[in-house]
Design a protein around this motif. Sequence first.
Motif, PDB file in Angstrom:
ATOM      1  N   VAL A 191      35.400   5.960 110.712  1.00 49.82           N
ATOM      2  CA  VAL A 191      34.783   5.439 112.139  1.00 49.82           C
ATOM      3  C   VAL A 191      34.324   4.265 112.183  1.00 49.82           C
ATOM      4  O   VAL A 191      34.814   4.133 113.471  1.00 49.82           O
ATOM      5  N   GLY A 192      34.605   3.211 111.144  1.00 49.98           N
ATOM      6  CA  GLY A 192      33.992   2.185 112.193  1.00 49.98           C
ATOM      7  C   GLY A 192      35.860   1.607 112.581  1.00 49.98           C
ATOM      8  O   GLY A 192      35.878   1.415 113.679  1.00 49.98           O
ATOM      9  N   LEU A 193      36.704   2.300 111.912  1.00 51.78           N
ATOM     10  CA  LEU A 193      38.160   1.461 112.183  1.00 51.78           C
ATOM     11  C   LEU A 193      38.777   2.420 113.628  1.00 51.78           C
ATOM     12  O   LEU A 193      39.420   1.889 114.157  1.00 51.78           O
ATOM     13  N   LEU A 194      37.934   3.180 114.011  1.00 50.48           N
ATOM     14  CA  LEU A 194      38.455   4.689 115.067  1.00 50.48           C
ATOM     15  C   LEU A 194      37.983   4.141 116.142  1.00 50.48           C
ATOM     16  O   LEU A 194      38.521   3.908 117.385  1.00 50.48           O
ATOM     17  N   VAL A 195      36.279   3.463 116.180  1.00 49.07           N
ATOM     18  CA  VAL A 195      35.950   2.666 116.978  1.00 49.07           C
ATOM     19  C   VAL A 195      35.887   1.619 117.251  1.00 49.07           C
ATOM     20  O   VAL A 195      36.267   1.267 118.789  1.00 49.07           O
ATOM     21  N   SER A 196      36.430   0.420 116.867  1.00 46.91           N
ATOM     22  CA  SER A 196      37.018  -0.608 116.633  1.00 46.91           C
ATOM     23  C   SER A 196      38.449  -0.091 117.704  1.00 46.91           C
ATOM     24  O   SER A 196      38.561  -1.514 118.618  1.00 46.91           O
ATOM     25  N   LEU A 197      38.971   0.535 117.544  1.00 42.23           N
ATOM     26  CA  LEU A 197      40.543   0.548 118.268  1.00 42.23           C
ATOM     27  C   LEU A 197      40.050   1.282 119.276  1.00 42.23           C
ATOM     28  O   LEU A 197      40.800   0.788 120.713  1.00 42.23           O
ATOM     29  N   LEU A 198      39.247   1.437 119.518  1.00 40.20           N
ATOM     30  CA  LEU A 198      38.628   1.959 121.018  1.00 40.20           C
ATOM     31  C   LEU A 198      38.288   0.785 121.602  1.00 40.20           C
ATOM     32  O   LEU A 198      38.254   0.720 122.776  1.00 40.20           O
ATOM     33  N   VAL A 199      37.578   0.302 121.620  1.00 36.50           N
ATOM     34  CA  VAL A 199      36.495  -0.643 122.306  1.00 36.50           C
ATOM     35  C   VAL A 199      36.885  -2.464 122.060  1.00 36.50           C
ATOM     36  O   VAL A 199      36.657  -3.092 123.073  1.00 36.50           O
ATOM     37  N   LEU A 200      37.959  -2.176 121.468  1.00 39.63           N
ATOM     38  CA  LEU A 200      38.239  -4.331 120.956  1.00 39.63           C
ATOM     39  C   LEU A 200      39.511  -3.515 122.293  1.00 39.63           C
ATOM     40  O   LEU A 200      40.128  -3.158 123.003  1.00 39.63           O
ATOM     41  N   PRO A 201      39.505  -5.547 122.994  1.00 39.52           N
ATOM     42  CA  PRO A 201      39.895  -5.768 124.251  1.00 39.52           C
ATOM     43  C   PRO A 201      41.522  -5.376 124.022  1.00 39.52           C
ATOM     44  O   PRO A 201      41.784  -6.470 124.674  1.00 39.52           O
ATOM     45  N   LEU A 202      42.321  -4.738 123.592  1.00 38.76           N
ATOM     46  CA  LEU A 202      43.852  -4.250 123.653  1.00 38.76           C
ATOM     47  C   LEU A 202      44.338  -3.765 124.493  1.00 38.76           C
ATOM     48  O   LEU A 202      46.165  -4.338 124.675  1.00 38.76           O
ATOM     49  N   TRP A 203      44.058  -3.204 125.386  1.00 35.13           N
ATOM     50  CA  TRP A 203      44.715  -2.748 126.627  1.00 35.13           C
ATOM     51  C   TRP A 203      45.478  -2.861 127.387  1.00 35.13           C
ATOM     52  O   TRP A 203      45.756  -2.331 128.235  1.00 35.13           O
ATOM     53  N   ARG A 204      44.499  -3.984 127.620  1.00 37.26           N
ATOM     54  CA  ARG A 204      44.655  -4.561 129.413  1.00 37.26           C
ATOM     55  C   ARG A 204      45.490  -5.624 128.895  1.00 37.26           C
ATOM     56  O   ARG A 204      45.334  -6.498 128.421  1.00 37.26           O
ATOM     57  N   ARG A 205      46.197  -6.490 130.378  1.00 37.34           N
ATOM     58  CA  ARG A 205      47.127  -8.167 129.989  1.00 37.34           C
ATOM     59  C   ARG A 205      45.342  -8.429 129.827  1.00 37.34           C
ATOM     60  O   ARG A 205      44.726  -8.693 130.668  1.00 37.34           O
ATOM     61  N   PRO A 206      45.301  -9.851 129.076  1.00 33.25           N
ATOM     62  CA  PRO A 206      44.565 -10.830 128.552  1.00 33.25           C
ATOM     63  C   PRO A 206      44.208 -11.495 130.277  1.00 33.25           C
ATOM     64  O   PRO A 206      45.644 -12.025 130.613  1.00 33.25           O
ATOM     65  N   SER A 207      43.054 -12.015 131.302  1.00 30.85           N
ATOM     66  CA  SER A 207      42.826 -13.280 131.848  1.00 30.85           C
ATOM     67  C   SER A 207      42.521 -14.831 130.826  1.00 30.85           C
ATOM     68  O   SER A 207      41.509 -14.762 129.855  1.00 30.85           O
ATOM     69  N   MET A 208      43.414 -15.873 130.931  1.00 32.59           N
ATOM     70  CA  MET A 208      43.469 -16.996 129.697  1.00 32.59           C
ATOM     71  C   MET A 208      42.661 -18.297 130.901  1.00 32.59           C
ATOM     72  O   MET A 208      43.291 -18.151 131.908  1.00 32.59           O
ATOM     73  N   PRO A 209      42.425 -18.306 129.905  1.00 32.05           N
ATOM     74  CA  PRO A 209      42.218 -20.447 130.356  1.00 32.05           C
ATOM     75  C   PRO A 209      43.134 -21.054 130.448  1.00 32.05           C
ATOM     76  O   PRO A 209      44.139 -20.363 129.550  1.00 32.05           O
ATOM     77  N   SER A 210      43.358 -21.924 130.668  1.00 34.48           N
ATOM     78  CA  SER A 210      45.268 -22.365 131.257  1.00 34.48           C
ATOM     79  C   SER A 210      45.289 -22.999 129.633  1.00 34.48           C
ATOM     80  O   SER A 210      46.470 -23.091 130.217  1.00 34.48           O
ATOM     81  N   ALA A 211      44.632 -23.655 129.406  1.00 34.39           N
ATOM     82  CA  ALA A 211      44.476 -24.421 128.202  1.00 34.39           C
ATOM     83  C   ALA A 211      45.578 -22.877 127.243  1.00 34.39           C
ATOM     84  O   ALA A 211      46.122 -23.815 126.204  1.00 34.39           O
ATOM     85  N   HIS A 212      44.839 -22.420 126.874  1.00 30.88           N
ATOM     86  CA  HIS A 212      45.186 -21.585 126.245  1.00 30.88           C
ATOM     87  C   HIS A 212      46.709 -20.328 126.681  1.00 30.88           C
ATOM     88  O   HIS A 212      46.533 -18.518 125.985  1.00 30.88           O
TER      89      HIS A 212
END
Length: 412
Positions: free
Chosen positions: A383-404
Amino acid sequence: MSTFAKSSKSMAAGASDWLSIAVVYVITFLSMASVTCVVPLLGDIQSYSGATPTALGFSLALFSAPSAILATFGGGAIDRFGARPSLIVSALVALLADPVAYLMPGALGLNVAMVLAGLGFAGISIAAPALIMTTVQGTKCVRAMSVWSTYPCAGYAVGLITGGQLAGTDNWRLTFVAHGVMLVLALLCTPFIAKPTIKGLEAKTTEPSLWSAVRNVKVLRLAIGAGLVAAVAYGTGLVATDALTRLHAIPISRATAILAAANVLSVVGGIAAGILMTRRVPTAYLFMGIVGLCIAAQFLLFQPAMPLGLALFALAGWMGLKGMAIAISMALLPQVVSERVGSGAAAGIVGQVISLMAFAVPPIYFAALERQGWNEYIIYACVGLLVSLLVLPLWRRPSMPSAHSALGAGLE
């Protein structure tokens, strides 16, 4: 300035950065070891004080209570006062736990010591990632965060080794002396910790920006996902020793040595995850594969009929994989930092959710241990690992601060 001089200066700066990261890492995992070194001593403390396993489980849960209550506001305070001084002060608070535990070796002393250690850890676990994000950037930040994220594994191993050597002897209380000495030595190295140089990610965060972090969906998703991964890892670590002793008749001293050695694989896994993320390996699919293999490893580890060799193979696999899972979840932290969400505020919210879940883990896992409900641990992991797979922000291109900005390439 000549090319050689520039190259030498760059190499010196790089070495200084990694020395700073190393000191921060050591302080963090020694703070974590405050609670893990108690695990092998639970039998000694129970014999000394007459406390029940459930009561001792509550004592261990108190370690997570300060973070569970204060982490979000602590993150805002760290943004305001600075990550570096906050880390040092927090380490000094954590150090107070050792003399308390030594002088008051019963259940009450353990409760007080765990609260003090938890207060120190609350500050350290927020200040450390905030400090890393404000001293290094790009691929170095990804790798540094991946290495730092393995602190629970290193802390667990150091704690088990420290406590396991003296468990069951008349000198079991010297465990707290040994841990205190190690933390003092780490504090003596704090002059090597770098001062923040990346602007826009630290300090001068106001109350409105703290509340904007609380309302930020990506921060909350990261907090929940990382918290679930950490909870499963923490719970498994608490009961794995008993699983080996009860299911396979391994002496506790040997079981703790096996677990301490296996935790090295978690550190290796965390480092490997950092390397893969900076080489454009799709993080979402990498994490998906890790989750599947983690669930399989839990099934093999906690099945009573499983041969010892297969159980040890599963334990080794679990250690490496959970190190990768934790590293990936924590390496996502810089991507949720923005002009309105400071590094300390984001780290504080993630730390608070992790600690809330960790606070609930010992009573739940120890209650199942009293029932010998081995299959329950497999369900918790699924349960814990499958839910983490669904909710972590993994599935879109991230928008970052310029420093990173370079970090985004490793997380696409």
